[in-house]
Write a protein that holds these residues in place. Sequence first.
Motif, PDB file in Angstrom:
ATOM      1  N   VAL A 119      26.528 -62.897  37.213  1.00  0.00           N
ATOM      2  CA  VAL A 119      27.096 -64.197  36.438  1.00  0.00           C
ATOM      3  C   VAL A 119      28.589 -64.131  36.849  1.00  0.00           C
ATOM      4  O   VAL A 119      29.212 -62.902  36.563  1.00  0.00           O
ATOM      5  CB  VAL A 119      26.578 -64.097  35.186  1.00  0.00           C
ATOM      6  CG1 VAL A 119      27.162 -65.304  34.343  1.00  0.00           C
ATOM      7  CG2 VAL A 119      25.103 -63.936  34.993  1.00  0.00           C
ATOM      8  N   GLN A 120      29.012 -65.251  37.243  1.00  0.00           N
ATOM      9  CA  GLN A 120      30.598 -65.562  37.356  1.00  0.00           C
ATOM     10  C   GLN A 120      30.526 -66.764  36.416  1.00  0.00           C
ATOM     11  O   GLN A 120      30.188 -67.870  36.610  1.00  0.00           O
ATOM     12  CB  GLN A 120      30.785 -65.797  38.730  1.00  0.00           C
ATOM     13  CG  GLN A 120      32.362 -65.910  39.206  1.00  0.00           C
ATOM     14  CD  GLN A 120      32.575 -66.206  40.461  1.00  0.00           C
ATOM     15  OE1 GLN A 120      31.718 -66.351  41.442  1.00  0.00           O
ATOM     16  NE2 GLN A 120      33.904 -66.080  40.773  1.00  0.00           N
ATOM     17  N   LEU A 121      31.925 -66.361  35.507  1.00  0.00           N
ATOM     18  CA  LEU A 121      32.251 -67.477  34.842  1.00  0.00           C
ATOM     19  C   LEU A 121      33.872 -68.233  35.273  1.00  0.00           C
ATOM     20  O   LEU A 121      34.370 -67.542  35.615  1.00  0.00           O
ATOM     21  CB  LEU A 121      32.683 -66.935  33.306  1.00  0.00           C
ATOM     22  CG  LEU A 121      31.596 -66.224  32.720  1.00  0.00           C
ATOM     23  CD1 LEU A 121      31.848 -65.728  31.300  1.00  0.00           C
ATOM     24  CD2 LEU A 121      30.440 -67.388  32.463  1.00  0.00           C
ATOM     25  N   VAL A 122      33.526 -69.456  35.633  1.00  0.00           N
ATOM     26  CA  VAL A 122      34.707 -70.056  36.494  1.00  0.00           C
ATOM     27  C   VAL A 122      35.452 -70.833  35.298  1.00  0.00           C
ATOM     28  O   VAL A 122      34.666 -71.979  34.885  1.00  0.00           O
ATOM     29  CB  VAL A 122      34.242 -70.954  37.738  1.00  0.00           C
ATOM     30  CG1 VAL A 122      35.735 -71.543  38.096  1.00  0.00           C
ATOM     31  CG2 VAL A 122      33.458 -69.971  38.540  1.00  0.00           C
ATOM     32  N   VAL A 145      46.695 -65.972  27.237  1.00  0.00           N
ATOM     33  CA  VAL A 145      45.604 -66.080  28.357  1.00  0.00           C
ATOM     34  C   VAL A 145      44.132 -66.389  27.554  1.00  0.00           C
ATOM     35  O   VAL A 145      43.797 -65.465  26.828  1.00  0.00           O
ATOM     36  CB  VAL A 145      45.643 -65.004  29.226  1.00  0.00           C
ATOM     37  CG1 VAL A 145      44.498 -65.007  30.280  1.00  0.00           C
ATOM     38  CG2 VAL A 145      47.010 -64.875  29.956  1.00  0.00           C
ATOM     39  N   TYR A 146      43.639 -67.300  27.897  1.00  0.00           N
ATOM     40  CA  TYR A 146      42.144 -67.714  27.354  1.00  0.00           C
ATOM     41  C   TYR A 146      41.155 -67.431  28.383  1.00  0.00           C
ATOM     42  O   TYR A 146      41.191 -67.573  29.396  1.00  0.00           O
ATOM     43  CB  TYR A 146      42.241 -69.210  26.973  1.00  0.00           C
ATOM     44  CG  TYR A 146      42.914 -69.766  26.019  1.00  0.00           C
ATOM     45  CD1 TYR A 146      44.313 -69.736  25.829  1.00  0.00           C
ATOM     46  CD2 TYR A 146      42.172 -69.943  24.598  1.00  0.00           C
ATOM     47  CE1 TYR A 146      45.222 -69.819  24.861  1.00  0.00           C
ATOM     48  CE2 TYR A 146      43.130 -70.182  23.475  1.00  0.00           C
ATOM     49  CZ  TYR A 146      44.662 -70.340  23.637  1.00  0.00           C
ATOM     50  OH  TYR A 146      45.256 -70.677  22.611  1.00  0.00           O
ATOM     51  N   TYR A 147      40.247 -66.600  27.756  1.00  0.00           N
ATOM     52  CA  TYR A 147      39.151 -66.130  28.717  1.00  0.00           C
ATOM     53  C   TYR A 147      37.764 -66.673  28.129  1.00  0.00           C
ATOM     54  O   TYR A 147      37.323 -66.794  27.168  1.00  0.00           O
ATOM     55  CB  TYR A 147      38.929 -64.381  28.395  1.00  0.00           C
ATOM     56  CG  TYR A 147      40.215 -63.748  29.080  1.00  0.00           C
ATOM     57  CD1 TYR A 147      41.403 -63.566  28.227  1.00  0.00           C
ATOM     58  CD2 TYR A 147      40.261 -63.376  30.323  1.00  0.00           C
ATOM     59  CE1 TYR A 147      42.204 -62.755  28.641  1.00  0.00           C
ATOM     60  CE2 TYR A 147      41.158 -62.723  30.884  1.00  0.00           C
ATOM     61  CZ  TYR A 147      42.189 -62.206  29.953  1.00  0.00           C
ATOM     62  OH  TYR A 147      43.253 -61.521  30.466  1.00  0.00           O
ATOM     63  N   CYS A 148      37.041 -66.994  29.030  1.00  0.00           N
ATOM     64  CA  CYS A 148      35.731 -67.671  28.941  1.00  0.00           C
ATOM     65  C   CYS A 148      34.883 -66.468  28.675  1.00  0.00           C
ATOM     66  O   CYS A 148      35.087 -65.404  29.343  1.00  0.00           O
ATOM     67  CB  CYS A 148      35.219 -68.517  30.008  1.00  0.00           C
ATOM     68  SG  CYS A 148      33.684 -69.238  29.680  1.00  0.00           S
ATOM     69  N   GLN A 186      38.098 -64.881  34.391  1.00  0.00           N
ATOM     70  CA  GLN A 186      39.305 -63.925  34.880  1.00  0.00           C
ATOM     71  C   GLN A 186      40.401 -64.406  33.658  1.00  0.00           C
ATOM     72  O   GLN A 186      41.483 -63.794  34.030  1.00  0.00           O
ATOM     73  CB  GLN A 186      39.491 -64.433  36.244  1.00  0.00           C
ATOM     74  CG  GLN A 186      38.638 -63.669  37.146  1.00  0.00           C
ATOM     75  CD  GLN A 186      39.094 -63.785  38.671  1.00  0.00           C
ATOM     76  OE1 GLN A 186      39.908 -64.420  39.064  1.00  0.00           O
ATOM     77  NE2 GLN A 186      38.840 -62.715  39.382  1.00  0.00           N
ATOM     78  N   GLY A 187      40.358 -65.604  33.094  1.00  0.00           N
ATOM     79  CA  GLY A 187      41.542 -66.147  32.248  1.00  0.00           C
ATOM     80  C   GLY A 187      42.186 -67.152  32.935  1.00  0.00           C
ATOM     81  O   GLY A 187      42.510 -67.292  34.153  1.00  0.00           O
ATOM     82  N   THR A 188      42.596 -67.967  31.718  1.00  0.00           N
ATOM     83  CA  THR A 188      43.590 -69.077  32.447  1.00  0.00           C
ATOM     84  C   THR A 188      44.723 -69.112  31.342  1.00  0.00           C
ATOM     85  O   THR A 188      44.567 -68.984  29.894  1.00  0.00           O
ATOM     86  CB  THR A 188      42.687 -70.392  32.375  1.00  0.00           C
ATOM     87  OG1 THR A 188      43.434 -71.371  32.822  1.00  0.00           O
ATOM     88  CG2 THR A 188      42.389 -70.929  31.191  1.00  0.00           C
ATOM     89  N   GLN A 189      45.882 -69.274  31.762  1.00  0.00           N
ATOM     90  CA  GLN A 189      47.139 -69.366  31.062  1.00  0.00           C
ATOM     91  C   GLN A 189      47.308 -70.676  30.048  1.00  0.00           C
ATOM     92  O   GLN A 189      47.359 -71.782  30.704  1.00  0.00           O
ATOM     93  CB  GLN A 189      48.319 -69.154  31.791  1.00  0.00           C
ATOM     94  CG  GLN A 189      49.559 -69.087  31.022  1.00  0.00           C
ATOM     95  CD  GLN A 189      49.751 -68.003  29.998  1.00  0.00           C
ATOM     96  OE1 GLN A 189      49.487 -66.712  30.505  1.00  0.00           O
ATOM     97  NE2 GLN A 189      50.260 -67.964  28.859  1.00  0.00           N
TER      98      GLN A 189
END
Length: 113
Positions: A1-4, A91-94, A105-108
């Motif tokens: 499973v990949q979270l984008v 950094v926000y992680y799904c 992987q996280g988004t700033q």
Amino acid sequence: VQLVESGGGLAQAGESLKLSCSASGKIFRLAVMGWYRQAPGKERELVATISHEDEIIYSDSVKGRFAISRGDAENSVHLEMKNLQPEDTAVYYCYASRMYEYWGQGTQVTVSS
């Protein structure tokens, strides 16, 4: 499973941003999806989660300002962030779970005063 993940970026205090996350791979409906965040020098913390039964949990620090919702696509989730404050910088992680836990992987997200 990949979270984008998508969304995030720069904002000034009081502004809004929206994060989105979609899961791909051979999966059934995920039990829980949501968001965690990690600020520099701090531990990763819960922001908000939503279960497949639409049970929602928010951290006290974002209640009344952030809203989590399921996307139109299966296994997707959004986080609408309003009245952002500098302390929301992280950094926000799904996050997702169904028997196992999965992380994006996280988004700033950076909020200036």
